[in-house]
Write a protein that holds these residues in place. Structure first.
Motif, PDB file in Angstrom:
ATOM      1  N   TRP A   9       3.993  -6.610   1.473  1.00 27.40           N
ATOM      2  CA  TRP A   9       4.005  -5.646   2.580  1.00 27.40           C
ATOM      3  C   TRP A   9       4.751  -4.384   2.195  1.00 27.40           C
ATOM      4  O   TRP A   9       4.385  -3.284   2.609  1.00 27.40           O
ATOM      5  N   SER A  13       1.458   0.453   1.245  1.00 32.84           N
ATOM      6  CA  SER A  13       1.215   1.901   1.258  1.00 32.84           C
ATOM      7  C   SER A  13       0.924   2.425  -0.143  1.00 32.84           C
ATOM      8  O   SER A  13      -0.039   3.177  -0.348  1.00 32.84           O
ATOM      9  N   THR A  45      -4.073  -1.925   8.042  1.00 32.73           N
ATOM     10  CA  THR A  45      -3.402  -0.687   7.642  1.00 32.73           C
ATOM     11  C   THR A  45      -4.425   0.350   7.216  1.00 32.73           C
ATOM     12  O   THR A  45      -4.338   1.522   7.596  1.00 32.73           O
TER      13      THR A  45
END
Length: 84
Positions: A9, A13, A45
């Protein structure tokens, strides 16, 4: 080295930005091959990024906001009744 979900996690990004170093990229991809939870988080996401990048504006139905706030007030009121 084996990555746990919480470590994956932390890199979601950078994974989506294609900015992970090759070693970390391989570890994240190996984890994603077998972890449904992390794969779902990755997809969610990615979808959020796509939706927030979309500059279209959607009109809400008439009185939607009032109904939403009334429902929230009802739900919050019920939740506080169970706490006491």
């Amino acid at each position: 080295m084996v990555l746990e979900c919480k470590h994956v996690w932390d890199h979601i990004s950078d994974y989506l930005d294609h900015s992970l170093d090759p070693e970390m990229l391989a570890l994240v991809e190996k984890h994603l091959e077998h972890c449904e939870l992390c794969s779902a988080i990755l997809d969610s996401t990615r979808n959020i990024l796509i939706l927030t990048a979309d500059d279209r504006v959607f009109e809400l139905p008439v009185a939607y906001s009032e109904r939403l706030h009334a429902r929230l007030d009802d739900e919050l009121g019920l939740a506080s009744d169970h706490d006491g």
